[in-house]
Design a protein around this motif. Sequence first.
Motif, PDB file in Angstrom:
ATOM      1  N   VAL A 279       6.433 -32.737  25.382  1.00  0.00           N
ATOM      2  CA  VAL A 279       5.835 -32.019  24.430  1.00  0.00           C
ATOM      3  C   VAL A 279       6.758 -31.745  23.036  1.00  0.00           C
ATOM      4  O   VAL A 279       6.172 -31.586  22.061  1.00  0.00           O
ATOM      5  N   ASP A 280       8.109 -31.823  23.392  1.00  0.00           N
ATOM      6  CA  ASP A 280       8.867 -31.611  22.193  1.00  0.00           C
ATOM      7  C   ASP A 280       8.569 -33.051  21.240  1.00  0.00           C
ATOM      8  O   ASP A 280       8.466 -32.777  20.024  1.00  0.00           O
ATOM      9  N   ALA A 281       8.629 -34.209  22.007  1.00  0.00           N
ATOM     10  CA  ALA A 281       8.486 -35.453  21.466  1.00  0.00           C
ATOM     11  C   ALA A 281       7.235 -35.449  20.597  1.00  0.00           C
ATOM     12  O   ALA A 281       7.047 -35.823  19.507  1.00  0.00           O
ATOM     13  N   LEU A 282       6.080 -35.025  21.260  1.00  0.00           N
ATOM     14  CA  LEU A 282       4.783 -34.919  20.709  1.00  0.00           C
ATOM     15  C   LEU A 282       4.813 -33.907  19.454  1.00  0.00           C
ATOM     16  O   LEU A 282       4.220 -34.476  18.182  1.00  0.00           O
ATOM     17  N   ARG A 283       5.425 -32.970  19.491  1.00  0.00           N
ATOM     18  CA  ARG A 283       5.532 -31.877  18.310  1.00  0.00           C
ATOM     19  C   ARG A 283       6.354 -32.617  17.145  1.00  0.00           C
ATOM     20  O   ARG A 283       5.850 -32.526  15.969  1.00  0.00           O
TER      21      ARG A 283
ATOM     22  N   PRO B  39       8.949 -20.983  23.618  1.00  0.00           N
ATOM     23  CA  PRO B  39       8.190 -21.733  24.831  1.00  0.00           C
ATOM     24  C   PRO B  39       9.633 -21.627  25.684  1.00  0.00           C
ATOM     25  O   PRO B  39      10.808 -21.613  25.376  1.00  0.00           O
ATOM     26  N   LEU B  40       9.063 -21.232  27.220  1.00  0.00           N
ATOM     27  CA  LEU B  40      10.115 -21.738  28.358  1.00  0.00           C
ATOM     28  C   LEU B  40      10.512 -23.029  28.120  1.00  0.00           C
ATOM     29  O   LEU B  40      10.108 -24.212  27.958  1.00  0.00           O
ATOM     30  N   LYS B  41      11.989 -23.291  28.212  1.00  0.00           N
ATOM     31  CA  LYS B  41      12.739 -24.462  27.956  1.00  0.00           C
ATOM     32  C   LYS B  41      12.852 -25.007  29.237  1.00  0.00           C
ATOM     33  O   LYS B  41      13.971 -25.032  29.741  1.00  0.00           O
ATOM     34  N   GLN B  42      11.616 -25.662  29.707  1.00  0.00           N
ATOM     35  CA  GLN B  42      11.883 -26.483  30.865  1.00  0.00           C
ATOM     36  C   GLN B  42      10.497 -27.440  30.898  1.00  0.00           C
ATOM     37  O   GLN B  42       9.784 -27.098  30.322  1.00  0.00           O
TER      38      GLN B  42
ATOM     39  N   ASP C 112       5.404 -23.519  14.298  1.00  0.00           N
ATOM     40  CA  ASP C 112       4.425 -24.148  13.531  1.00  0.00           C
ATOM     41  C   ASP C 112       4.215 -25.294  14.110  1.00  0.00           C
ATOM     42  O   ASP C 112       2.727 -25.922  13.991  1.00  0.00           O
ATOM     43  N   GLY C 113       4.984 -26.138  14.707  1.00  0.00           N
ATOM     44  CA  GLY C 113       4.783 -27.411  15.392  1.00  0.00           C
ATOM     45  C   GLY C 113       3.563 -27.062  16.584  1.00  0.00           C
ATOM     46  O   GLY C 113       2.821 -27.981  16.816  1.00  0.00           O
ATOM     47  N   ILE C 114       3.885 -26.113  17.396  1.00  0.00           N
ATOM     48  CA  ILE C 114       2.922 -25.664  18.316  1.00  0.00           C
ATOM     49  C   ILE C 114       1.736 -25.345  17.875  1.00  0.00           C
ATOM     50  O   ILE C 114       0.608 -25.903  18.521  1.00  0.00           O
TER      51      ILE C 114
ATOM     52  N   LYS D  14       4.153 -33.111  13.394  1.00  0.00           N
ATOM     53  CA  LYS D  14       4.436 -31.993  12.761  1.00  0.00           C
ATOM     54  C   LYS D  14       5.239 -33.049  11.568  1.00  0.00           C
ATOM     55  O   LYS D  14       5.129 -32.531  10.244  1.00  0.00           O
ATOM     56  N   THR D  15       6.075 -33.725  11.626  1.00  0.00           N
ATOM     57  CA  THR D  15       6.906 -34.467  10.648  1.00  0.00           C
ATOM     58  C   THR D  15       5.987 -35.244   9.708  1.00  0.00           C
ATOM     59  O   THR D  15       6.316 -35.737   8.728  1.00  0.00           O
ATOM     60  N   THR D  16       4.946 -35.847  10.298  1.00  0.00           N
ATOM     61  CA  THR D  16       4.067 -36.814   9.852  1.00  0.00           C
ATOM     62  C   THR D  16       2.945 -36.599   9.286  1.00  0.00           C
ATOM     63  O   THR D  16       1.976 -37.063   8.786  1.00  0.00           O
TER      64      THR D  16
END
Length: 425
Positions: free
Chosen positions: A403-407, A395-398, A351-353, A411-413
């Motif tokens: 991009v995680d911080a951006l998501r 997503p490939l974890k590398q 959902d965040g992506i 998403k949270t806000t």
Amino acid sequence: MPTSTARSTQFLLERFTPKQILSIGAANRRINLWEGAVSSGKTVASLWAWLMFVEQAPTSGELVMVGKTRETIYRNALQLLMNPERFGEMAAQTDYTPGAPTARIFGRLVHIIGANDIKAENKIRGMTCAGAYVDEATLLPEPFWDMLLTRMRVQGARIFATTNPDSPTHWLKAKFIDDPVQRASMKVFPFTIDDNAAFLDDEYIAHIKASNVGLFYKRFVLGQWVAAQGAIYDMFDSTTQVVDILPQIRQWISVGIDYGATNPTHAVLIGMGEDRRLYVASEYRYAKSSGSLSLTQAEASRRIVQWLDDVPHHGRVRPSYVVVDPSAASFVSQLRTDGLNPTAADNTVIDGIRLVSNLLANKQLLIHSSCRELLKELNSYTWDPKAALDGQDAPLKQNDHGVDALRYALKTTRLLWKNQIRRAA
């Protein structure tokens, strides 16, 4: 029909599309599945068929309604069933208190079951079922679905299920929809959003189409079962979405932080510009290099506070939210000790992506050119091909800390900024 035949027929003709009415009348197999786009009318049609079944269902077995959680069943199905605008006189036939383990439909006891993990199959083990309604079937664990099929032991038992499309290798698609043996006991009703155009506002349809891009457009608008593959943010255009000068920031929305003890720690600062677009105004990143030491949590927290005390071109910034990777509980405590007020991030990955993808595609999110590490990741972030083979979207974890911080930050806000942002073109 559940009420008089004449009144039910008239109600259907007034409130349902021909395709919905045909699916209701044809839902006579062991498994009846409505699949396709969001807002395509599949849920309402499936619920009417379920009501018709419940009124006349065999009395020797149990009735169940299943979803990822009881809350999602209430939100997606039971609220609709009790809504007179959607179900007319039929709405009075459903009685449910949110959170309760059972409902009453036409006076029949119906068990409300959440199935959010593999252990959920124990909730129906030993049951003898006459009928089941399944909300968003692809979200259920496969063992639960398999167990549910074994519980449908009463003669004439039926399953009524809905789902949005997923990967073509998802177990529901590969082992049931596409399997000739299983398909013989199924009716599958595919829907696109345009199938429901008669009952949707044109502006709303345009909004849904504009709010889904790439993979999500194919699934949630066109109703296609397609795999997640290749670049995740292939809609990102560095020539138009990277800026050297920021507009006046009307509100500092959030900082998103992906904390790493041995991996990089990455933070991004999000602001709402006067043009009502979101901007990544600055980034902080610490990555342990060869010969350098890992930062303690106290040192990492102190450096983030120092960064926010002197953001380039903006000075001291304290956004409305400081959003942190939910797995970093002790780091959250450290940030709080150092004067920030952090909150655990919403880490619903897909959902965040989808949210970030939509913002990028609609030019509602731009990035300052100083955020070099984030820009690198946006161009290299890809779907995991091994997960796709198993029918999973991941997503490939590398190279994913930025991009995680951006998501996290967006998403949270979302509730804070969604009504402020400019409409998509």
